[in-house]
Design a protein around this motif. Structure first.
Motif, PDB file in Angstrom:
ATOM      1  N   ILE A 254     -14.355  -4.876  -4.384  1.00  0.00           N
ATOM      2  CA  ILE A 254     -13.162  -4.426  -5.113  1.00  0.00           C
ATOM      3  C   ILE A 254     -12.217  -5.601  -5.322  1.00  0.00           C
ATOM      4  O   ILE A 254     -11.639  -5.778  -6.400  1.00  0.00           O
ATOM      5  CB  ILE A 254     -12.466  -3.284  -4.354  1.00  0.00           C
ATOM      6  CG1 ILE A 254     -13.383  -2.057  -4.293  1.00  0.00           C
ATOM      7  CG2 ILE A 254     -11.127  -2.928  -5.013  1.00  0.00           C
ATOM      8  CD1 ILE A 254     -12.814  -0.906  -3.496  1.00  0.00           C
TER       9      ILE A 254
ATOM     10  N   ILE B  39     -12.255  -4.448   1.027  1.00  0.00           N
ATOM     11  CA  ILE B  39     -13.592  -4.380   0.439  1.00  0.00           C
ATOM     12  C   ILE B  39     -13.732  -5.516  -0.579  1.00  0.00           C
ATOM     13  O   ILE B  39     -13.080  -5.523  -1.622  1.00  0.00           O
ATOM     14  CB  ILE B  39     -13.826  -3.013  -0.239  1.00  0.00           C
ATOM     15  CG1 ILE B  39     -13.650  -1.895   0.792  1.00  0.00           C
ATOM     16  CG2 ILE B  39     -15.212  -2.953  -0.870  1.00  0.00           C
ATOM     17  CD1 ILE B  39     -13.655  -0.504   0.212  1.00  0.00           C
TER      18      ILE B  39
ATOM     19  N   ARG C 214     -14.130  -9.115   4.980  1.00  0.00           N
ATOM     20  CA  ARG C 214     -12.899  -8.437   5.355  1.00  0.00           C
ATOM     21  C   ARG C 214     -11.974  -9.433   6.049  1.00  0.00           C
ATOM     22  O   ARG C 214     -12.391 -10.112   6.992  1.00  0.00           O
ATOM     23  CB  ARG C 214     -13.184  -7.262   6.289  1.00  0.00           C
ATOM     24  CG  ARG C 214     -13.918  -6.131   5.585  1.00  0.00           C
ATOM     25  CD  ARG C 214     -14.361  -5.048   6.518  1.00  0.00           C
ATOM     26  NE  ARG C 214     -15.019  -3.982   5.772  1.00  0.00           N
ATOM     27  CZ  ARG C 214     -15.704  -2.989   6.313  1.00  0.00           C
ATOM     28  NH1 ARG C 214     -15.830  -2.937   7.641  1.00  0.00           N
ATOM     29  NH2 ARG C 214     -16.264  -2.057   5.566  1.00  0.00           N
TER      30      ARG C 214
ATOM     31  N   ASP D 267      -7.434  -1.418  -0.421  1.00  0.00           N
ATOM     32  CA  ASP D 267      -8.849  -1.419  -0.786  1.00  0.00           C
ATOM     33  C   ASP D 267      -9.293  -2.787  -1.296  1.00  0.00           C
ATOM     34  O   ASP D 267     -10.397  -3.250  -0.999  1.00  0.00           O
ATOM     35  CB  ASP D 267      -9.170  -0.308  -1.791  1.00  0.00           C
ATOM     36  CG  ASP D 267      -8.388  -0.416  -3.088  1.00  0.00           C
ATOM     37  OD1 ASP D 267      -7.410  -1.194  -3.147  1.00  0.00           O
ATOM     38  OD2 ASP D 267      -8.736   0.295  -4.054  1.00  0.00           O
ATOM     39  N   SER D 268      -8.397  -3.474  -2.008  1.00  0.00           N
ATOM     40  CA  SER D 268      -8.717  -4.829  -2.468  1.00  0.00           C
ATOM     41  C   SER D 268      -8.862  -5.787  -1.294  1.00  0.00           C
ATOM     42  O   SER D 268      -9.710  -6.693  -1.308  1.00  0.00           O
ATOM     43  CB  SER D 268      -7.629  -5.342  -3.415  1.00  0.00           C
ATOM     44  OG  SER D 268      -7.564  -4.554  -4.576  1.00  0.00           O
TER      45      SER D 268
ATOM     46  N   GLN E 155      -3.531  -4.412  -2.718  1.00  0.00           N
ATOM     47  CA  GLN E 155      -3.697  -3.085  -2.142  1.00  0.00           C
ATOM     48  C   GLN E 155      -4.717  -3.141  -1.020  1.00  0.00           C
ATOM     49  O   GLN E 155      -5.535  -4.058  -0.943  1.00  0.00           O
ATOM     50  CB  GLN E 155      -4.136  -2.105  -3.231  1.00  0.00           C
ATOM     51  CG  GLN E 155      -3.074  -1.868  -4.293  1.00  0.00           C
ATOM     52  CD  GLN E 155      -3.681  -1.365  -5.584  1.00  0.00           C
ATOM     53  OE1 GLN E 155      -4.356  -2.105  -6.297  1.00  0.00           O
ATOM     54  NE2 GLN E 155      -3.446  -0.093  -5.885  1.00  0.00           N
TER      55      GLN E 155
END
Length: 328
Positions: A246, A243, A260, A239-240, A237
């Protein structure tokens, strides 16, 4: 990643002089950018017009001009009939040769130009149709694709494919990812990391879209090496991917090490187009592009709302792409 100024410096220090064609010479923004590029010595520019009456009176004399409807180019007519053999009647070929988007593509195919920037008046479909039918996809890839450089302050990321392929299959998706990684390397990104995006992270979700991304990643694992300068991981995903804290929690065995990743590969056009526009409008990222990857020679599309600065930056990257093709 190189800035536009860095790319300009590399272009000027290179011994390959690129021939850049703009099919939309009638547009004042195009004329302004063409003049800048010609005066700065970044490329030899050709502007295409329908007729001589469209040529601006004060045009830089160093800029070449072609009036595509005043004289039928018989060599081009013969060439497009050869390219589209069995799929194009002569009377239709005559019409195409006198369309500036096709004329520019034929200039590239016939080694009269090295790259093209088009799209201020022409739709994306018009620009890409001419490119795909005439310039064609490189034999190294199964598909052409597009990328945006998302820029904000010191941040630069590559989003793909956000403008071209509606629903790529696993093979196509892996080629899209690979092309974007190679493009990042050419822009001097070190140790490129690529996130293959999905609504699932490491098997947390199920469905055909997740399976597609997983299969694309499996195919890429046969190509990736640290020595080649890039790594792929997914499915994950956003966000994974974006970040690390996460990612460490949701995907503890992930090979990506950067805070990133550099490249974000969307599973389809729907998510890609929505994603880059959210980043642009809510995140205040500048979306530079789209740039088309996978063609034999560079052809890049402009938004019909492109500013002079947008056109100039797109042209700089296009010239750099052409130099990279030539140096290969």
């Amino acid at each position: 990643m190189y800035s536009i100024e860095d790319l300009k410096s590399k272009i000027l220090n290179n011994n390959i002089k690129i021939r850049l064609v703009f099919p939309e010479g009638v547009e004042s923004k195009i004329v302004e950018v063409a003049t800048m590029i010609q005066k700065e010595g970044l490329a030899d520019v050709t502007l295409l017009f329908n007729g001589s009456h469209e040529k601006p009176q004060n045009l830089d004399p160093e800029i070449k001009t072609v009036f595509v409807k005043e004289t039928l180019n018989k060599d081009m007519l013969e060439r497009i009939l050869e390219i589209r053999k069995g799929r194009l009647e002569q009377e239709d070929a005559v019409v195409l040769v006198q369309k500036r988007n096709y004329y520019g593509a034929l200039m590239i195919d016939m080694d009269l130009a090295d790259a093209m920037v088009c799209g201020l008046n022409y739709t994306t479909a018009d620009t890409l149709r001419a490119a795909l039918q005439v310039v064609k996809t490189s034999e190294n890839y199964s598909i052409a694709s597009s990328i945006f450089i998302m820029h904000r302050g010191e941040e630069n990321y590559i989003f793909t494919d956000c403008a071209l392929n509606v629903d790529p299959n696993p093979k196509h998706l892996s080629d899209i990812a690979y092309m974007a990684a190679r493009f990042a390397l050419k822009l001097n990104v070190k140790d490129v990391e690529v996130a293959m995006l999905s609504y699932s992270t490491a098997g947390s979700g199920l469905g055909p879209s997740v399976d597609k991304v997983s299969k694309a990643v499996d195919r890429l694992k046969g190509l990736e090496t640290v020595e080649n300068g890039f790594l792929f991981e997914g499915e994950m995903q956003f966000d994974s991917a974006f970040i690390k804290s996460i990612r460490d929690k949701k995907y503890p065995n992930c090979k990506l090490k950067k805070e990133r990743p550099d490249v974000y590969v969307f599973p389809d056009l729907n998510s890609g187009n929505i994603g880059y526009k959210i980043a642009q409008r809510l995140g205040n990222f500048e979306a530079i592009g789209p740039f088309i990857l996978g063609l034999k020679k560079p052809v890049n599309d402009l938004s019909r709302g492109a500013t002079v600065d947008d056109i100039y930056k797109t042209s700089i990257v296009t010239i750099y792409q052409a130099i990279m093709k030539g140096s290969k």
